[in-house]
Design a protein around this motif. Structure first.
Motif, PDB file in Angstrom:
ATOM      1  N   ILE A 131      50.040 -32.925 -28.281  1.00 34.82           N
ATOM      2  CA  ILE A 131      49.870 -31.468 -28.350  1.00 34.82           C
ATOM      3  C   ILE A 131      51.233 -30.785 -28.408  1.00 34.82           C
ATOM      4  N   VAL A 132      52.106 -31.189 -27.493  1.00 28.72           N
ATOM      5  CA  VAL A 132      53.417 -30.538 -27.415  1.00 28.72           C
ATOM      6  C   VAL A 132      54.259 -30.875 -28.648  1.00 28.72           C
ATOM      7  N   SER A 133      54.239 -32.122 -29.076  1.00 23.52           N
ATOM      8  CA  SER A 133      55.039 -32.496 -30.255  1.00 23.52           C
ATOM      9  C   SER A 133      54.608 -31.694 -31.475  1.00 23.52           C
ATOM     10  N   ALA A 134      53.303 -31.562 -31.658  1.00 27.21           N
ATOM     11  CA  ALA A 134      52.811 -30.797 -32.810  1.00 27.21           C
ATOM     12  C   ALA A 134      53.173 -29.331 -32.668  1.00 27.21           C
ATOM     13  N   ALA A 135      53.104 -28.826 -31.445  1.00 24.95           N
ATOM     14  CA  ALA A 135      53.445 -27.413 -31.221  1.00 24.95           C
ATOM     15  C   ALA A 135      54.931 -27.172 -31.506  1.00 24.95           C
ATOM     16  N   ILE A 136      55.775 -28.140 -31.160  1.00 16.19           N
ATOM     17  CA  ILE A 136      57.205 -28.004 -31.450  1.00 16.19           C
ATOM     18  C   ILE A 136      57.439 -28.017 -32.968  1.00 16.19           C
ATOM     19  N   ALA A 137      56.735 -28.924 -33.633  1.00 24.64           N
ATOM     20  CA  ALA A 137      56.939 -29.052 -35.082  1.00 24.64           C
ATOM     21  C   ALA A 137      56.475 -27.813 -35.850  1.00 24.64           C
ATOM     22  N   ARG A 138      55.493 -27.122 -35.324  1.00 25.65           N
ATOM     23  CA  ARG A 138      54.917 -25.994 -36.069  1.00 25.65           C
ATOM     24  C   ARG A 138      55.693 -24.706 -35.765  1.00 25.65           C
ATOM     25  N   ASP A 139      56.751 -24.475 -36.531  1.00 32.66           N
ATOM     26  CA  ASP A 139      57.591 -23.291 -36.334  1.00 32.66           C
ATOM     27  C   ASP A 139      56.997 -22.086 -37.056  1.00 32.66           C
ATOM     28  N   GLU A 140      55.881 -21.645 -36.603  1.00 31.82           N
ATOM     29  CA  GLU A 140      55.202 -20.468 -37.143  1.00 31.82           C
ATOM     30  C   GLU A 140      54.172 -20.035 -36.104  1.00 31.82           C
ATOM     31  N   SER A 141      53.441 -18.955 -36.405  1.00 33.18           N
ATOM     32  CA  SER A 141      52.319 -18.565 -35.554  1.00 33.18           C
ATOM     33  C   SER A 141      51.069 -18.507 -36.412  1.00 33.18           C
ATOM     34  N   ARG A 142      50.039 -19.150 -35.887  1.00 27.09           N
ATOM     35  CA  ARG A 142      48.793 -19.241 -36.651  1.00 27.09           C
ATOM     36  C   ARG A 142      47.658 -19.402 -35.645  1.00 27.09           C
ATOM     37  N   GLY A 143      46.757 -18.427 -35.628  1.00 29.11           N
ATOM     38  CA  GLY A 143      45.599 -18.540 -34.741  1.00 29.11           C
ATOM     39  C   GLY A 143      46.023 -18.742 -33.293  1.00 29.11           C
ATOM     40  N   ALA A 144      45.485 -19.774 -32.675  1.00 27.23           N
ATOM     41  CA  ALA A 144      45.730 -20.013 -31.256  1.00 27.23           C
ATOM     42  C   ALA A 144      47.154 -20.486 -30.967  1.00 27.23           C
ATOM     43  N   HIS A 145      47.847 -20.929 -31.987  1.00 27.97           N
ATOM     44  CA  HIS A 145      49.240 -21.359 -31.784  1.00 27.97           C
ATOM     45  C   HIS A 145      50.155 -20.184 -32.101  1.00 27.97           C
ATOM     46  N   TYR A 146      50.780 -19.607 -31.063  1.00 26.74           N
ATOM     47  CA  TYR A 146      51.643 -18.434 -31.251  1.00 26.74           C
ATOM     48  C   TYR A 146      53.009 -18.739 -30.672  1.00 26.74           C
ATOM     49  N   LYS A 147      54.016 -18.668 -31.532  1.00 25.44           N
ATOM     50  CA  LYS A 147      55.375 -18.985 -31.087  1.00 25.44           C
ATOM     51  C   LYS A 147      56.236 -17.733 -31.217  1.00 25.44           C
ATOM     52  N   GLU A 148      56.815 -17.321 -30.091  1.00 26.00           N
ATOM     53  CA  GLU A 148      57.582 -16.059 -30.033  1.00 26.00           C
ATOM     54  C   GLU A 148      58.623 -15.935 -31.135  1.00 26.00           C
ATOM     55  N   GLU A 149      59.424 -17.003 -31.300  1.00 22.12           N
ATOM     56  CA  GLU A 149      60.550 -16.868 -32.230  1.00 22.12           C
ATOM     57  C   GLU A 149      60.128 -17.051 -33.696  1.00 22.12           C
ATOM     58  N   PHE A 150      58.882 -17.452 -33.891  1.00 19.50           N
ATOM     59  CA  PHE A 150      58.341 -17.560 -35.250  1.00 19.50           C
ATOM     60  C   PHE A 150      56.981 -16.866 -35.267  1.00 19.50           C
ATOM     61  N   ALA A 151      57.013 -15.547 -35.163  1.00 21.01           N
ATOM     62  CA  ALA A 151      55.781 -14.806 -34.899  1.00 21.01           C
ATOM     63  C   ALA A 151      54.889 -14.633 -36.130  1.00 21.01           C
TER      64      ALA A 151
END
Lengths: 533, 236
Positions: A493-513
């Motif tokens: 889960i964490v590895s995929a979340a790190i790799a996904r430098d964007e925000s999409r649906g439930a995955h929201y990353k501050e620096e890649f909003a």
């Protein structure tokens, strides 16, 4: 040899079992508890199907809503299949006796089923049975399984899939009662073991047993898993206990307010949007409440009796007269075992997966309320059909006992060692870590801290183990095995979340909003390749 | 706060001391397992009174662990009439066989015009979570281990009044032996049910339906009205 071995006895497993048996297969359903203990019982709000029983609706609108909510990550063909199957799925459930809530009409059959509004839906589309929809579907499926004389093996915990030549030959189980490890050979296997949101321990609506056992088993056996970073947070769980208050509370007209009494979001937006809005309120120092007082006691007792009781019991709040304190918590895992259109598992022949453990790519980056009960029924049938077809042509050469011996050795080793660390503490710590660092709003710095913690914990797993050394009915052992599975999946889960430098649906990353289709409109897949393969 | 729990290995109560605070029994059990005694064995699931996994007896009364707030001195024991597997964990298979014997399912389905009124007929009965509390509370099991029992009879009743059921008689036929007439109508099941279901009433309704289908109360049928009979009465 059994034709179809179904692992997991929730709504998906029972539907698959009934379908395979009806087609003519011999079926055995194996689960770690009793069938009606399954998490399907916790689904409250409803099951989507475009029936137009409460205003105009179309299958096309259902498809469009689902695709929109999935934010570009779904397989549109699968969404079309699921939504088109939905009215048939309701008809089938109605024919086996599911006690749906009804509307006043002169018509019959599915035209009598009541429908309500859910978030992200363009029509009143969710068929329901008060706020016990999952419970009543699950129990009716179970009654029907007893009627059809489906064989059950209760209290057997999945250890490993037996895979030889990239083909599934059965599975090994811990018989929880006797403590023995046993092998069950089968021509085909359906995995229906549920999701992994339980690893957000104390910050989840799920049961602790939602540890992704089947997903972990597929990963270890060489199958593919995907979209693991997409975990849905449900906006309204009770603040102190994380117990779910159904989306139908908002669908029926409930408001979200902060402690100034202000509404701050359209309550019927999809769950990812609403959860983030609540999180934003928390960041500004506000508390957030669900307000259903204006619905009145009578309507509340009619539409949401279960929620009223849970609020009184766990939060000491009467929703008819008081605000309900809430927080968003982990609720549903969109990712899971990668399957194709026939529910076949990518990388393991003869193995199928269905329900929350699978990633059939219908929910994409964010699941719509009411689509999970639909998925387990519509695709449960598909999985049952596919497994039956496969089994009718499959080899009947039984597997060797290599996997069995390996699993026996693993357990013997666990029994022989004295733990120096308490895994229950680690389980709690992992839950808190995930809520804080792999939660509603993420950033790479926190995600990397989480990954380091997980790697450390994985390295220390050998020091944890079991303190209870009794062989029979050892729940300390099953708790540990669940923890080990959750820990294995947590790194994906964490590895995929790190790799996904964007925000999409439930995955929201501050620096890649923002959404970045160019780089990330794809599925992140994990698969262990065997050496010398 | 002290909690006393029946341990199967010694068949005696073991005391555990817990922090004074408002908490559910399930939370307390998990806390004990985590911090005091990993060998304490119980089963649980959803925490929200809907999965039916965690029923036990507290001070002699059936409770869902997840829905019961503990009090100092509480005595916690496993459900009655279930083989104890370990501590509070019991074997529910035999109890669940009663569902098969009572054929509590839709026998022959037809499309029906079901209304909100029809929904209400079985709304409460279908709230059943199969926690087995009613089975544990039922005194008939002292004398008749083959009794179909409250949850199965409630479920049979639920299908028997379903508008979609074409073969009501099929259900009624299967709740005669060790079924509706064996109940003493004591109402303990109704008191024990955490979901507010009233199996006693459902059994009375099934008796009414049984009469409609030509069945009679076997205890009445066996009574002799012709001459005084002071001998052994098996139904007394």
């Amino acid at each position: 040899m059994i034709d179809v071995l179904v692992i997991g006895a929730g709504g998906a497993g029972l539907t698959a079992a009934l379908t395979a048996k009806d087609a003519g297969a011999s079926v055995l359903v194996v689960a770690k508890a009793y069938p009606t203990n399954a998490q399907t019982s916790m689904a409250q709000g409803g099951m989507n199907a475009a029936l137009s029983n409460a205003g105009d609706d179309t299958v096309d609108a259902h498809i469009a809503d689902t695709i929109k909510s999935a934010r570009g990550l779904c397989d549109e063909r699968m969404v079309e299949t699921m939504c088109s199957d939905a009215p048939h799925a309701i008809a089938w459930l109605d024919s086996i006796g599911v006690p749906f809530s009804r509307v006043e009409t002169k018509e019959s059959g599915i035209k009598t089923v009541a429908q309500r509004q859910m978030g992200g839906a363009s029509a009143k589309r969710a068929c329901y049975a008060q706020d016990y929809t999952g419970l009543k579907i699950l129990h009716t499926l179970y009654d029907t399984c007893l009627k059809q004389d489906i064989d059950f093996l209760d209290e057997h915990y999945l250890l490993s899939l037996i895979v030889e030549d990239e083909t599934v030959k059965g599975a090994t189980f811990l018989d929880i009662r006797t403590g023995e490890v046993r092998q069950i050979d089968a021509k085909s296997v359906i995995i229906a073991t549920g999701g992994y949101a339980g690893l957000y321990h104390n910050y989840t609506t799920n049961m602790t047993g939602a540890s992704g056992d089947g997903i972990a088993a597929v990963l270890r056996a060489g199958g593919a898993i995907s979209d693991m970073e997409f975990v849905q947070f449900h906006p309204t769980a009770l603040k102190s206990s994380s117990i779910l208050i159904s989306e139908s509370a908002r669908g029926e007209g409930g408001y979200l307010v902060n402690n100034k009494g202000e509404r701050f979001i359209d309550e019927l937006k999809p769950r990812d949007v609403v959860s983030r809005a609540i999180f934003e309120q928390f960041k500004q120092g506000y508390e957030v409440f669900l307000d259903v007082r204006h619905l009145g006691e009578e309507k509340l007792m009619e539409l949401l009796p279960q929620e009223v009781a849970l609020c009184k019991l766990h939060e000491n709040v009467d929703p008819a007269t008081q605000l309900i304190p809430i927080k968003p918590v982990a609720h549903y895992s969109m990712g899971g075992i990668d399957v194709d259109h026939t529910m076949a598992v990518d990388g393991i022949k003869g193995c199928f997966a269905v329900g929350e453990c699978s990633n059939a790519k219908v929910h994409g980056a964010n699941r719509l309320g009411g689509n999970s009960l639909l998925e387990i029924t519509a695709f449960g049938k598909r999985a049952g059909e596919s497994a039956y077809k496969y089994a009718s042509l499959a080899s009947i050469k039984p597997a060797s006992d290599t996997q069995l011996q390996q699993d026996k050795n693993y357990l013997e080793n666990l029994y022989s060692k004295t733990p120096t660390e308490n895994f229950y503490d680690k389980r709690e710590a992992l839950g808190t870590l995930f809520y804080e660092k792999v939660g509603i709003v993420r950033n790479n710095a926190s995600l990397n801290e989480a990954l380091n913690y997980i790697i450390d914990t994985q390295e220390n797993l050998g020091n944890m183990g079991i303190a209870d050394k009794r062989k029979t009915n050892n729940t300390n052992l099953t708790d540990f095995l669940e923890f080990a599975n959750a820990l294995l999946l947590s790194s994906t889960i964490v590895s995929a979340a790190i790799a996904r430098d964007e925000s999409r649906g439930a995955h929201y990353k501050e620096e890649f909003a923002e959404l970045d289709d160019e780089k990330f409109k794809n599925h992140i897949v994990f698969q262990w390749k065997k050496e010398n393969a | 706060m002290i909690l006393q729990i029946l341990r199967s290995e010694t068949n005696s109560l073991q005391s555990y001391t817990l922090e004074e605070k408002e908490t559910t029994l399930l939370h307390a059990l998990m806390e004990i397992k985590k911090t005091q005694d990993p060998t304490l064995t119980f089963t649980a699931g959803c925490r929200a009174s809907v999965c039916g996994t965690c029923a036990v007896r507290v001070n002699g009364k059936e409770q869902l662990s997840c829905a019961y707030k503990i009090q100092d001195g509480d005595i916690v024991e496993p459900l009655n009439y279930h083989p104890i597997l370990r501590d509070l964990k019991v074997d529910k298979n035999r109890a669940k066989e009663t569902l098969v014997k009572s054929t509590a399912w839709l026998h022959s389905a037809k499309e029906a015009c079901s209304s909100p009124k029809d929904e209400k007929l079985t709304e409460r009965q279908t709230d059943c979570i199969l926690c087995n509390s009613c089975y544990s509370a039922c005194p008939v099991y002292v004398v008749n281990p083959d009794f179909l029992g409250p949850f199965s009879l409630t479920r049979a009743y639920r299908y028997s009044v379903d508008k979609r059921e074409e073969d009501v008689k099929g259900i009624i036929d299967n709740v005669q032996t060790n079924g509706v007439w064996d109940c003493t109508l004591c109402g303990e099941c109704t008191l024990a049910c955490p979901k507010g279901i009233d199996p006693k009433m459902d059994i009375m309704m099934l008796r009414g339906k049984s009469l409609q289908y030509g069945y009679t109360d076997p205890s009445l049928a066996q009574q002799s009205f012709g001459e005084p009979n002071f001998g052994f009465d098996p139904n007394f």
